[in-house]
Design an enzyme around this catalytic site. Structure first.
Site, PDB file in Angstrom:
ATOM      1  N   LYS A 161      -6.553 -23.043   1.402  1.00  7.89           N
ATOM      2  CA  LYS A 161      -6.608 -23.066   2.719  1.00  7.89           C
ATOM      3  C   LYS A 161      -6.981 -24.621   3.094  1.00  7.89           C
ATOM      4  O   LYS A 161      -7.936 -24.856   3.690  1.00  7.89           O
ATOM      5  CB  LYS A 161      -7.684 -22.179   3.476  1.00  7.89           C
ATOM      6  CG  LYS A 161      -7.222 -20.488   3.286  1.00  7.89           C
ATOM      7  CD  LYS A 161      -8.207 -19.645   3.872  1.00  7.89           C
ATOM      8  CE  LYS A 161      -8.479 -19.463   5.179  1.00  7.89           C
ATOM      9  NZ  LYS A 161      -7.441 -18.746   5.713  1.00  7.89           N
TER      10      LYS A 161
HETATM   11  C1  LIG Z   1      -1.819 -18.410   6.291  1.00  8.11           C
HETATM   12  C2  LIG Z   1      -2.717 -17.299   5.794  1.00  8.11           C
HETATM   13  N1  LIG Z   1      -2.260 -16.298   5.378  1.00  8.11           N
HETATM   14  C3  LIG Z   1      -2.911 -15.185   4.930  1.00  8.11           C
HETATM   15  C4  LIG Z   1      -4.246 -15.040   5.393  1.00  8.11           C
HETATM   16  C5  LIG Z   1      -5.158 -13.803   5.090  1.00  8.11           C
HETATM   17  O1  LIG Z   1      -5.925 -14.133   4.018  1.00  8.11           O
HETATM   18  P1  LIG Z   1      -7.346 -13.242   3.970  1.00  8.11           P
HETATM   19  O2  LIG Z   1      -7.075 -11.812   3.858  1.00  8.11           O
HETATM   20  O3  LIG Z   1      -7.976 -13.866   2.674  1.00  8.11           O
HETATM   21  O4  LIG Z   1      -8.110 -13.671   5.003  1.00  8.11           O
HETATM   22  C6  LIG Z   1      -4.905 -16.155   6.362  1.00  8.11           C
HETATM   23  C7  LIG Z   1      -6.300 -15.889   6.598  1.00  8.11           C
HETATM   24  O5  LIG Z   1      -7.161 -16.525   6.130  1.00  8.11           O
HETATM   25  C8  LIG Z   1      -4.084 -17.252   6.325  1.00  8.11           C
HETATM   26  O6  LIG Z   1      -4.536 -18.151   7.117  1.00  8.11           O
END
Ligand SMILES: Cc1ncc(COP(=O)(O)O)c(C=O)c1O
Length: 319
Positions: A161
């Site tokens: 992220k």
């Molecule tokens: C681009 C993206 N994909 C997927 C997710 C989902 O990830 P998670 O379930 O770990 O929050 C997120 C959210 O954080 C995201 O920003």
């Protein structure tokens, strides 16, 4: 949706101490602000009235992912994942939060000078704010494939992220909203379905739950992993990780998003075409309700996902 600016008196963790949010500021020349060299996380906490406790959802997994992904930018976060989870619980207690919350950990290159070359001046902060629904998703969302492509692993790794990479999600969200959709769907450069702008994607087709693999430039979501667990264990569903073609979205029985903020959001239309019968599907509805029950501490088998803020862990384990 648009969230409100948090109360400036909120206690946050910044530069190794508890300070008011209003005092947690960085220099305008900070490397991360100029070049996007930060790595963040998003963690939810649910306040359960009945148990009078606030449950952080899989904080150790989130912090392990954060520490590992920060390593891609060679940012060091010294505390262990468990220490960070406890620090987050302490922040919730200091703010006396008795409602649903969202945790925003942010690690970043902190030198305040001009120049792209990174150094080893790293910092991190933890902020917890009250948080409700990201989408009003009970009746299902309308999603649209956007013209922007998901950032490639060979450019900026989407599995981390990384702050700068979210320009990709910002452009996609803006395009989707302006075109009347609730959320964007990204394709990869080679035309596979990747994910939403802020969430992972699943289809239900021919009796199988299918989701794109890590190699289709997705963020490897923790909610995605939780939903796979629930689908396999509680619904005995076959779950397959494989590439998905764009037009499969139009012929699937169900399509839905998963993510910390969006939770499980059923999709009832893609690119103005109804998904299935154009209403929330049976599988999405069941998984959504299982996810809600599990993250509120109502299913003993998933209690290990939760980090209780107000009751010591030992009490939970003994219960
Ligand atoms: C681009 C993206 N994909 C997927 C997710 C989902 O990830 P998670 O379930 O770990 O929050 C997120 C959210 O954080 C995201 O920003």
């Amino acid at each position: 949706m648009k969230t409100e600016a948090p109360n400036p008196d909120t206690i946050v963790w910044f530069n190794d101490q508890f300070v008011r949010l209003a005092e947690a500021n960085v220099n305008i020349l900070t490397h991360a602000l100029n070049y996007g060299t930060g790595v963040f996380e998003g963690i939810r906490g649910y306040f359960e009235e009945k148990q009078q406790d606030l449950f952080l959802v899989r904080p150790v997994e989130h912090y392990e992912r954060w520490k590992r992904n920060a390593g891609i930018l060679r940012i060091e976060i010294p505390p262990s994942a468990k220490e960070l989870a406890e620090l987050t619980a302490e922040l919730c207690r200091r703010n006396r939060f008795q409602r649903h919350v969202y945790v925003r950990p942010l690690a970043y290159k902190s030198s305040a000078r001009i120049g792209v070359a990174p150094d080893q001046n790293d910092a991190y902060a933890l902020v917890v704010v009250p948080f409700g629904d990201y989408f009003d998703s009970a009746k299902g969302l309308k999603a649209g494939v956007v013209s922007w492509r998901r950032v490639e692993d060979t450019a900026i790794p989407g599995r981390a992220k990384i702050c700068g990479a979210y320009v990709n999600s910002v452009l996609a969200t803006d395009e989707a909203r302006r075109n009347g959709f609730d959320e964007a769907i990204f394709l990869t450069e080679n035309g596979h379905v990747s994910e939403g702008a802020t969430c992972n994607l699943f289809i239900f087709r021919n009796g199988k739950l299918i989701t794109p693999p890590g190699t289709d430039n997705i963020l490897e979501g923790i909610t995605r992993a939780s939903i796979i667990d629930l689908a396999r264990s509680e619904m005995k569903l076959d779950v397959v990780e494989r590439s998905i073609g764009r037009s499969e979205l139009y012929v699937s029985d169900e399509v839905f998003f998963t993510g910390t903020a969006v939770e499980l959001a059923p999709i009832v239309a893609v690119d103005h075409r109804p998904v299935g019968k154009g209403e929330v599907g049976r599988v999405a509805a069941r998984l959504r309700s299982l996810y809600v029950e599990a993250t509120r501490g109502r299913i003993p088998a998933y209690r290990h996902w939760l980090w209780p803020v107000y009751r010591p862990l030992a009490t939970i384990k003994a219960a």
